[in-house]
Scaffold this motif. Sequence first.
Motif, mmCIF file in Angstrom:
data_model
loop_
_atom_site.group_PDB
_atom_site.id
_atom_site.type_symbol
_atom_site.label_atom_id
_atom_site.label_comp_id
_atom_site.label_asym_id
_atom_site.label_seq_id
_atom_site.Cartn_x
_atom_site.Cartn_y
_atom_site.Cartn_z
ATOM 1 N N ALA A 110 5.693 16.329 -3.326
ATOM 2 C CA ALA A 110 6.056 15.514 -2.813
ATOM 3 C C ALA A 110 5.531 14.298 -3.943
ATOM 4 N N VAL A 111 7.082 13.424 -3.332
ATOM 5 C CA VAL A 111 6.626 12.059 -4.339
ATOM 6 C C VAL A 111 7.106 10.551 -3.904
ATOM 7 N N PRO A 112 6.464 9.828 -3.084
ATOM 8 C CA PRO A 112 6.610 8.703 -2.441
ATOM 9 C C PRO A 112 7.832 7.985 -3.094
ATOM 10 N N SER A 113 8.516 8.085 -2.616
ATOM 11 C CA SER A 113 10.204 7.382 -3.065
ATOM 12 C C SER A 113 10.001 5.572 -2.873
ATOM 13 N N LYS A 114 8.719 5.548 -1.931
ATOM 14 C CA LYS A 114 8.576 3.580 -1.858
ATOM 15 C C LYS A 114 8.115 3.162 -3.307
ATOM 16 N N ILE A 115 7.318 3.423 -3.919
ATOM 17 C CA ILE A 115 7.446 3.617 -4.827
ATOM 18 C C ILE A 115 7.770 2.474 -6.195
ATOM 19 N N TYR A 116 9.026 3.359 -6.168
ATOM 20 C CA TYR A 116 10.027 2.470 -6.778
ATOM 21 C C TYR A 116 10.571 1.059 -6.255
ATOM 22 N N THR A 117 10.361 1.289 -4.954
ATOM 23 C CA THR A 117 11.555 -0.079 -3.963
ATOM 24 C C THR A 117 10.672 -1.468 -4.097
ATOM 25 N N ILE A 118 8.979 -0.297 -4.259
ATOM 26 C CA ILE A 118 8.099 -1.930 -4.436
ATOM 27 C C ILE A 118 8.615 -2.316 -5.632
ATOM 28 N N MET A 119 8.740 -1.862 -6.972
ATOM 29 C CA MET A 119 8.326 -1.777 -7.735
ATOM 30 C C MET A 119 9.137 -2.965 -8.810
ATOM 31 N N ALA A 120 11.096 -3.132 -8.387
ATOM 32 C CA ALA A 120 11.618 -2.711 -8.596
ATOM 33 C C ALA A 120 11.672 -4.386 -7.578
ATOM 34 N N ALA A 121 11.375 -4.655 -6.517
ATOM 35 C CA ALA A 121 11.355 -6.046 -5.721
ATOM 36 C C ALA A 121 10.423 -6.859 -6.326
ATOM 37 N N GLY A 122 10.065 -6.310 -7.189
ATOM 38 C CA GLY A 122 8.432 -7.192 -8.198
ATOM 39 C C GLY A 122 7.478 -7.226 -7.982
ATOM 40 N N ILE A 127 1.022 -1.054 -0.328
ATOM 41 C CA ILE A 127 -0.226 0.059 -0.461
ATOM 42 C C ILE A 127 0.966 0.848 0.246
ATOM 43 N N VAL A 128 0.389 1.809 -0.818
ATOM 44 C CA VAL A 128 0.986 3.279 -0.459
ATOM 45 C C VAL A 128 -0.141 4.169 -0.448
ATOM 46 N N SER A 129 0.490 5.052 0.600
ATOM 47 C CA SER A 129 -1.038 5.949 1.167
ATOM 48 C C SER A 129 -0.665 7.438 1.124
ATOM 49 N N GLN A 130 -0.715 8.405 0.454
ATOM 50 C CA GLN A 130 -0.653 10.158 0.282
ATOM 51 C C GLN A 130 -1.833 10.891 0.492
ATOM 52 N N HIS A 131 -1.490 11.637 1.259
ATOM 53 C CA HIS A 131 -2.741 12.775 2.186
ATOM 54 C C HIS A 131 -2.359 13.510 0.732
ATOM 55 N N PRO A 132 -3.888 13.945 0.587
ATOM 56 C CA PRO A 132 -4.520 14.159 -1.282
ATOM 57 C C PRO A 132 -4.456 15.972 -1.052
ATOM 58 N N ASP A 133 -3.962 16.390 -0.050
ATOM 59 C CA ASP A 133 -2.966 17.898 -0.001
ATOM 60 C C ASP A 133 -1.738 18.602 -0.681
ATOM 61 N N ILE A 134 -1.489 17.200 -0.974
ATOM 62 C CA ILE A 134 0.732 17.483 -0.715
ATOM 63 C C ILE A 134 0.776 17.075 -1.748
ATOM 64 N N ALA A 135 0.512 15.614 -2.975
ATOM 65 C CA ALA A 135 0.722 15.280 -4.121
ATOM 66 C C ALA A 135 2.103 16.131 -5.178
#
Length: 412
Positions: A313-325, A302-310
Motif C-alpha cells: 500500500a502507498v499512503p496517499s496523503k503524502i501527495y496532498t501534503i506536498m501539493a499544499a507546500g 507526519i506520515v506513519s506506516q506499519h513496517p510490514d506492509i510498505a
Amino acid sequence: MSNIRFTRALVLSQNYHPEPIGSGPYMTELAEHLAAHGMKVDVVTNRPNYPDGHVPHEFRDGRKDLEIQHGVTIRRLKPTLINERGVVGRLIGEGMFLLRGLLALLFVPGRRRTVVVSLCPSIFTVLLGWIAAGRRSAHFAIVHDIQSGLAAGLSFLGDGRLLTWLRRLEAFALNRADVVLVLSEQMQEQLRRIGVTARIEILPIWIDTAKVAPQPVPRSNEIIVMYSGNFGRKQHLGQVIDMAERLQRQGSGIRIVLRGQGGEEQTLLRAVRDRKLSNVSFGPLVPAANLADSMAQADIHIVSQHPDIADFAVPSKIYTIMAAGRPFVAAAPEASLLWQMSEESDAFICVPSGNADALAQAIDRLARDEDARAALARNGRDYVVRLHDRNRVLDGFLDVVESAVEARRNAA
C-alpha cells in the motif's frame, strides 16, 4: 480518446464521493475525468461510510441511491457493515457488495460499453468487474492495496489456508483483467510473486495541484505537528503517541494534532489519557473543499506506516501534503517506496518505522529549522506538480485505456 469517445464506461468501487479520504476521492476524480473526455460514465458504489463505518443520515433512506453528478450517473448500494474489525469482516462486506453489484448491473446500461474500471482494495470488486466486462469490454483493475499482503503483514489471517485462498483469488481475478494498474514497482513485484501474469502498468496517486496549493504559513509561538487521515492498524499510529510522550518528557513546546477517524481511535484516545499527554489533541476530518486550509494549519506533517506492509500500500496523503507546500516526516521501513521518494524529491525526512526516538528527534530538529522546512516544502510542491498532477496522471490513464481498447478491437 477519439476512438472510444461517446462510448460507455462502468466504474466499480466501494468508495466514492462524498467520502473525504481513502480511495473515494480518487475514484470520483477518475470517473469525472472520463466523463469530461466524452464518455458516458456509470458508477456502482456503496452508500458512503468510510472511514468511520457509519452511513451519513442523508444517505440512509436510499433517496440518494441514484444521482447524476458532473456527468456521472451514480448508483449507490446499501453496504454490509460488519462490527468485527479486520480482514474477515471486510471480506464479508465486500462479498455482499459483489452480490448486490450483480443485481445492480441489471439496471446499468451495457450497450456500447467498452470500458470497465474496478478498484482493489476489494478483490470481489475486481471479480465484479470481470463479470461486467464479459467479452466485449476492456477491464482495468486498479490496485491501491494488495489485500493478502496487508492481511499477512498485520497478522489478520496468519499463514494458514484462508491467506492462501485469498492470494489465489487475487491472482485469479487480476489475471482476467486486460490491464492491472498499481501504485509502485514494489506493488508490481508483489503481484508477480502471487502469480499475476496479466499486463501491469504503474498508475501513481494523483493530486489536483490547482485545488490543493500552498497557503500562507501560520504565524504562532508554537510549532504544530499534524497527522491527518484514517486511524487504522496499517497507519501504525502507536509510534506517534510514543513520539509525543518523548517530546513532552524533554520539555518540547511542540503541539501534536491528530485529525481523523477510524478503528483505532478509542485506542489512541485511551493511550493519550493514560499517559497524561497534554501536548496531543484530536480533531475531526475536514471537508474536501477545506483541505488546503487544513494542511496549512500545521508547520510539519507526519506520515506513519506499519513496517510490514510498505510493499502492499502507498499512503496517499503524502501527495496532498506536498501539493499544499508543507514539509513532513515519514516513519517507514528502510528501502521502501517512501525512502526512495524522499531521496528523489528531497521533500521530506524518513526515519525507520517503529523507532519513536528517531521520529521525535527528526520532528524536533525540523521544528527548530524554519529554513529547512521551507526548502522541503518548495521541493515537495515542485515534485508533485511535475509527476503527480491530476490531469497529467489521468491523461496517461486514458492513453492506457485507449491502447487496450484498440488492442481488443484489432483482436476481434
